[in-house]
Design an enzyme around this catalytic site. Structure first.
Site, PDB file in Angstrom:
ATOM      1  N   ARG A   1       0.806  -1.216   0.000  1.00  0.00           N
ATOM      2  CA  ARG A   1       0.000   0.000   0.000  1.00  0.00           C
ATOM      3  C   ARG A   1       0.846   1.276   0.000  1.00  0.00           C
ATOM      4  NH1 ARG A   1      -3.158  -0.375   5.349  1.00  0.00           N
ATOM      5  NH2 ARG A   1      -2.044   1.066   6.671  1.00  0.00           N
TER       6      ARG A   1
ATOM      7  N   ARG B   1       6.487   6.686  -6.313  1.00  0.00           N
ATOM      8  CA  ARG B   1       6.139   7.503  -7.483  1.00  0.00           C
ATOM      9  C   ARG B   1       7.262   8.430  -7.914  1.00  0.00           C
ATOM     10  NH1 ARG B   1       2.894  10.480  -3.264  1.00  0.00           N
ATOM     11  NH2 ARG B   1       1.066   9.169  -3.380  1.00  0.00           N
TER      12      ARG B   1
ATOM     13  N   ARG C   1      -0.358  -8.183  16.914  1.00  0.00           N
ATOM     14  CA  ARG C   1       0.774  -7.351  17.276  1.00  0.00           C
ATOM     15  C   ARG C   1       0.218  -6.244  18.158  1.00  0.00           C
ATOM     16  NH1 ARG C   1       5.833  -7.779  18.304  1.00  0.00           N
ATOM     17  NH2 ARG C   1       7.128  -6.017  17.681  1.00  0.00           N
TER      18      ARG C   1
ATOM     19  N   ARG D   1       7.424   5.580  15.511  1.00  0.00           N
ATOM     20  CA  ARG D   1       7.115   6.948  15.075  1.00  0.00           C
ATOM     21  C   ARG D   1       6.796   7.835  16.261  1.00  0.00           C
ATOM     22  NH1 ARG D   1       2.120   4.693  11.227  1.00  0.00           N
ATOM     23  NH2 ARG D   1       1.161   3.426  12.841  1.00  0.00           N
TER      24      ARG D   1
ATOM     25  N   GLU E   1       5.325   5.773  19.633  1.00  0.00           N
ATOM     26  CA  GLU E   1       4.615   4.508  19.408  1.00  0.00           C
ATOM     27  C   GLU E   1       5.628   3.360  19.412  1.00  0.00           C
ATOM     28  OE1 GLU E   1       1.648   4.929  16.285  1.00  0.00           O
ATOM     29  OE2 GLU E   1       2.007   2.850  15.706  1.00  0.00           O
TER      30      GLU E   1
ATOM     31  N   TYR F   1      -6.594  -6.549   8.420  1.00  0.00           N
ATOM     32  CA  TYR F   1      -5.848  -5.285   8.540  1.00  0.00           C
ATOM     33  C   TYR F   1      -6.690  -4.199   7.872  1.00  0.00           C
ATOM     34  CZ  TYR F   1      -1.428  -2.514   8.302  1.00  0.00           C
ATOM     35  OH  TYR F   1      -0.422  -1.577   8.442  1.00  0.00           O
TER      36      TYR F   1
ATOM     37  N   ASP G   1      -8.273  -0.561   7.260  1.00  0.00           N
ATOM     38  CA  ASP G   1      -8.252   0.866   7.528  1.00  0.00           C
ATOM     39  C   ASP G   1      -9.676   1.305   7.848  1.00  0.00           C
ATOM     40  OD1 ASP G   1      -5.633   1.726   7.431  1.00  0.00           O
ATOM     41  OD2 ASP G   1      -5.594   1.818   5.241  1.00  0.00           O
TER      42      ASP G   1
HETATM   43  P1  FAD Z   1     -12.097  -1.280  17.249  1.00  0.00           P
HETATM   44  O1  FAD Z   1     -11.906   0.185  17.143  1.00  0.00           O
HETATM   45  O2  FAD Z   1     -10.990  -2.094  17.786  1.00  0.00           O
HETATM   46  O3  FAD Z   1     -13.391  -1.498  18.171  1.00  0.00           O
HETATM   47  C1  FAD Z   1     -13.699  -2.710  18.796  1.00  0.00           C
HETATM   48  C2  FAD Z   1     -14.277  -2.406  20.156  1.00  0.00           C
HETATM   49  O4  FAD Z   1     -14.759  -3.619  20.738  1.00  0.00           O
HETATM   50  C3  FAD Z   1     -13.244  -1.831  21.128  1.00  0.00           C
HETATM   51  O5  FAD Z   1     -13.703  -0.600  21.646  1.00  0.00           O
HETATM   52  C4  FAD Z   1     -13.142  -2.902  22.206  1.00  0.00           C
HETATM   53  O6  FAD Z   1     -12.951  -2.356  23.501  1.00  0.00           O
HETATM   54  C5  FAD Z   1     -14.495  -3.587  22.113  1.00  0.00           C
HETATM   55  N1  FAD Z   1     -14.503  -4.956  22.597  1.00  0.00           N
HETATM   56  C6  FAD Z   1     -13.681  -5.972  22.196  1.00  0.00           C
HETATM   57  N2  FAD Z   1     -13.975  -7.093  22.882  1.00  0.00           N
HETATM   58  C7  FAD Z   1     -15.003  -6.802  23.716  1.00  0.00           C
HETATM   59  C8  FAD Z   1     -15.737  -7.545  24.669  1.00  0.00           C
HETATM   60  N3  FAD Z   1     -15.464  -8.824  24.931  1.00  0.00           N
HETATM   61  N4  FAD Z   1     -16.722  -6.914  25.364  1.00  0.00           N
HETATM   62  C9  FAD Z   1     -16.985  -5.608  25.132  1.00  0.00           C
HETATM   63  N5  FAD Z   1     -16.316  -4.854  24.238  1.00  0.00           N
HETATM   64  C10 FAD Z   1     -15.341  -5.442  23.540  1.00  0.00           C
HETATM   65  N6  FAD Z   1      -7.103   3.434   9.743  1.00  0.00           N
HETATM   66  C11 FAD Z   1      -7.060   4.434   8.830  1.00  0.00           C
HETATM   67  O7  FAD Z   1      -7.930   4.506   7.961  1.00  0.00           O
HETATM   68  N7  FAD Z   1      -6.081   5.387   8.870  1.00  0.00           N
HETATM   69  C12 FAD Z   1      -5.098   5.379   9.803  1.00  0.00           C
HETATM   70  O8  FAD Z   1      -4.231   6.272   9.809  1.00  0.00           O
HETATM   71  C13 FAD Z   1      -5.107   4.326  10.783  1.00  0.00           C
HETATM   72  N8  FAD Z   1      -4.158   4.263  11.701  1.00  0.00           N
HETATM   73  C14 FAD Z   1      -4.182   3.253  12.625  1.00  0.00           C
HETATM   74  C15 FAD Z   1      -3.178   3.228  13.582  1.00  0.00           C
HETATM   75  C16 FAD Z   1      -3.176   2.230  14.548  1.00  0.00           C
HETATM   76  C17 FAD Z   1      -2.080   2.216  15.576  1.00  0.00           C
HETATM   77  C18 FAD Z   1      -4.196   1.228  14.530  1.00  0.00           C
HETATM   78  C19 FAD Z   1      -4.190   0.135  15.559  1.00  0.00           C
HETATM   79  C20 FAD Z   1      -5.194   1.260  13.572  1.00  0.00           C
HETATM   80  C21 FAD Z   1      -5.204   2.262  12.607  1.00  0.00           C
HETATM   81  N9  FAD Z   1      -6.211   2.350  11.651  1.00  0.00           N
HETATM   82  C22 FAD Z   1      -6.161   3.355  10.714  1.00  0.00           C
HETATM   83  C23 FAD Z   1      -7.324   1.363  11.599  1.00  0.00           C
HETATM   84  C24 FAD Z   1      -8.584   1.774  12.409  1.00  0.00           C
HETATM   85  O9  FAD Z   1      -8.221   1.950  13.763  1.00  0.00           O
HETATM   86  C25 FAD Z   1      -9.654   0.675  12.267  1.00  0.00           C
HETATM   87  O10 FAD Z   1     -10.024   0.498  10.918  1.00  0.00           O
HETATM   88  C26 FAD Z   1     -10.943   0.920  13.061  1.00  0.00           C
HETATM   89  O11 FAD Z   1     -10.734   1.517  14.295  1.00  0.00           O
HETATM   90  C27 FAD Z   1     -11.630  -0.427  13.267  1.00  0.00           C
HETATM   91  O12 FAD Z   1     -12.837  -0.288  13.966  1.00  0.00           O
HETATM   92  P2  FAD Z   1     -13.484  -1.545  14.662  1.00  0.00           P
HETATM   93  O13 FAD Z   1     -14.822  -1.095  15.164  1.00  0.00           O
HETATM   94  O14 FAD Z   1     -13.423  -2.698  13.775  1.00  0.00           O
HETATM   95  O15 FAD Z   1     -12.502  -1.932  15.877  1.00  0.00           O
HETATM   96  N1  UDP Z   2       6.797   0.893   6.421  1.00  0.00           N
HETATM   97  C1  UDP Z   2       8.175   0.970   6.352  1.00  0.00           C
HETATM   98  N2  UDP Z   2       8.795   2.159   6.584  1.00  0.00           N
HETATM   99  C2  UDP Z   2       8.109   3.282   6.888  1.00  0.00           C
HETATM  100  C3  UDP Z   2       6.701   3.208   6.943  1.00  0.00           C
HETATM  101  C4  UDP Z   2       6.075   2.001   6.714  1.00  0.00           C
HETATM  102  O1  UDP Z   2       8.826  -0.034   6.108  1.00  0.00           O
HETATM  103  O2  UDP Z   2       8.717   4.342   7.099  1.00  0.00           O
HETATM  104  C5  UDP Z   2       6.146  -0.416   6.185  1.00  0.00           C
HETATM  105  C6  UDP Z   2       5.959  -1.209   7.484  1.00  0.00           C
HETATM  106  O3  UDP Z   2       6.154  -2.568   7.180  1.00  0.00           O
HETATM  107  C7  UDP Z   2       4.516  -0.947   7.847  1.00  0.00           C
HETATM  108  C8  UDP Z   2       3.866  -0.868   6.473  1.00  0.00           C
HETATM  109  O4  UDP Z   2       4.854  -0.246   5.650  1.00  0.00           O
HETATM  110  O5  UDP Z   2       3.973  -1.979   8.642  1.00  0.00           O
HETATM  111  C9  UDP Z   2       2.582  -0.072   6.416  1.00  0.00           C
HETATM  112  O6  UDP Z   2       2.816   1.186   6.985  1.00  0.00           O
HETATM  113  P1  UDP Z   2       1.638   2.159   7.368  1.00  0.00           P
HETATM  114  O7  UDP Z   2       2.241   3.387   7.973  1.00  0.00           O
HETATM  115  O8  UDP Z   2       0.776   2.334   6.187  1.00  0.00           O
HETATM  116  O9  UDP Z   2       0.841   1.285   8.419  1.00  0.00           O
HETATM  117  P2  UDP Z   2       0.096   1.546   9.789  1.00  0.00           P
HETATM  118  O10 UDP Z   2       1.054   1.096  10.835  1.00  0.00           O
HETATM  119  O11 UDP Z   2      -0.219   3.012   9.887  1.00  0.00           O
HETATM  120  O12 UDP Z   2      -1.106   0.669   9.715  1.00  0.00           O
END
Ligand code: FAD
Ligand code: UDP
Length: 368
Positions: free
Chosen positions: A173, A177, A250, A281, A301, A349, A351
């Site tokens: 992803r 470019r 993870r 980061r 992080e 995974y 977004d």
């Molecule tokens: P979650 O937000 O995990 O919600 C699940 C909920 O269920 C939680 O609140 C949890 O407490 C609850 N739960 C679980 N088990 C139980 C239980 N037994 N009883 C009661 N409650 C429970 N997406 C992007 O588009 N752009 C980004 O830049 C981006 N950055 C990210 C960075 C990180 C570090 C992470 C981890 C994710 C990122 N994402 C990003 C992805 C994004 O967070 C998810 O797509 C989105 O939050 C998923 O929503 P969800 O409802 O599936 O899960």
């Molecule tokens: N990645 C990398 N170097 C960077 C940024 C990202 O190698 O500087 C790789 C890494 O394997 C990461 C993946 O690209 O898990 C996706 O990165 P992104 O920032 O899109 O993922 P996020 O952790 O925000 O879900």
């Protein structure tokens, strides 16, 4: 008849959309979450007048117009464009890979033709056909130097495994470019909701009964029969008491600090590529919304090994785990009453835009 039509387990993005749409269609819905706040991992909270992304940087981006229009009902999005800085051995580079990165790395490179020629030569040294793992994918994209500076260390610390043992899709992803364009995404739409993400979920759940600090698994007897159907967005293997085996995840640790200065790093996201630096980061939250507050809030992080009980931030979507998930999915498909959704329920995974699309798909299937 049960007390509710739907019990939604998890007040994250997936659960909130399902609950909102069910409520809109006149269904009686109860939402529970084990955390003490709404919004799951997209939760933001205000500190020093700054919206802090409590579970890591969240940038909304999509090319799906239906998804974009859907989320825009709940917030106004700003013009933020993600353009991280990559830090490696005292030098700063632009990410993702673009002409700014190449000309910094190889000062003799100025034009796209020069960059292409240089990268072709680099790739020729390590040519890999049909990349089978993340290392081969990175090498075939940009050659050894790019792999070793920008991918190897970061990825190994992020996932806790060598790049040869990771699936290639993880970095597919990342744009590559030959223009001077630092935009991290290729999507048509991108932005940060002005005022943070929590308001989106609050608006979705307006008028719906929510119980926080409530773990489904700790109160199974009470909640299993409280509704005709359950939408479950927690971990699918945990729901089944790990009876077919444990899926791998993870985890992460976030270290947040308020600093008595206006501008710490001049950018929302700075990636630390070196393996020896334990965090991947540093996020400076105010820059997501172009803040001018006198103080600033930063978050480091740190990737972490996941053990049962830790927050499962990322599914480990390699062949072994996907095969185990497929077995759990078979169990799930036979359930009449429980629908699994979201990042943890579907072990993907996702977004945010994928999550919204999956939730809307589930709504159509279940409610329309
Ligand atoms: P979650 O937000 O995990 O919600 C699940 C909920 O269920 C939680 O609140 C949890 O407490 C609850 N739960 C679980 N088990 C139980 C239980 N037994 N009883 C009661 N409650 C429970 N997406 C992007 O588009 N752009 C980004 O830049 C981006 N950055 C990210 C960075 C990180 C570090 C992470 C981890 C994710 C990122 N994402 C990003 C992805 C994004 O967070 C998810 O797509 C989105 O939050 C998923 O929503 P969800 O409802 O599936 O899960
Ligand atoms: N990645 C990398 N170097 C960077 C940024 C990202 O190698 O500087 C790789 C890494 O394997 C990461 C993946 O690209 O898990 C996706 O990165 P992104 O920032 O899109 O993922 P996020 O952790 O925000 O879900």
């Amino acid at each position: 008849m049960a007390q509710y039509d739907y019990l939604v387990v998890g007040a994250g993005l997936f659960g909130a959309i399902f609950a909102h749409e069910a409520n809109k269609r006149g269904k009686k819905v109860l939402v529970i979450d084990k955390r003490d706040h709404l919004a799951g991992n997209i939760y933001t909270k205000e500190v020093e007048g700054i919206n802090v992304h409590v579970y890591g940087a969240h940038i909304f981006h999509t090319s799906n117009e239906e998804v974009w229009n859907y989320v825009n009902q709940f917030a106004k999005f700003n013009r933020y464009t993600n353009s991280p800085i990559a830090y490696y051995k005292g030098q700063v580079y632009n990410m993702p890979f673009n002409m700014n990165t190449f000309s910094k790395l190889w000062p003799e490179v100025r034009t796209p033709a020069e960059a292409k020629a240089k990268i072709e030569a680099e790739r020729a040294k390590v040519a890999v056909e049909n990349p089978k793992n993340l290392e081969e994918q990175a090498l075939s994209l940009g050659g050894k130097e790019i792999y070793e500076i920008f991918v190897k260390g970061y990825t190994q610390k992020q996932w806790g495994r060598p790049c040869t043992e990771l699936p290639a899709f993880i970095i597919k992803r990342l744009p590559f470019r030959f223009t001077y364009d630092n935009n991290y995404f290729n999507d048509d739409y991108q932005g940060i909701p002005i005022g943070g993400y929590t308001q989106i979920v609050e608006k979705m759940l307006d008028g719906i009964e929510v119980r926080l600090n409530t773990d489904f698994l700790e109160n199974r007897e009470e909640y299993e029969n409280i509704a005709d159907k359950i939408v479950y967005t927690g971990m699918i293997d945990q729901y089944y008491d790990y009876k077919l085996g444990t899926l791998e995840y993870r985890s992460l640790r976030f270290e947040t600090e308020v600093l008595d200065e206006e501008n710490f790093q001049g950018n929302a996201v700075v990636n630390y590529e070196e393996y020896e630096i334990p965090y991947t980061r540093i996020i400076e939250h105010k820059h997501f919304e172009f803040g001018t507050q006198p103080k600033t809030v930063i978050t480091r992080e740190y990737p972490a090994t996941w053990h049962k009980g830790d927050e499962p931030y990322y599914a480990m979507n390699d062949d072994k785990n996907n095969a185990l998930y497929a077995q759990y999915k078979k169990l799930a498909d036979d359930e009449g009453k429980v629908i699994f959704g979201g990042r943890l329920g579907l072990y993907k995974y996702f977004d945010m835009d994928d999550t919204v699309a999956a939730a809307l798909h589930c709504v159509k299937k279940e409610l329309d």
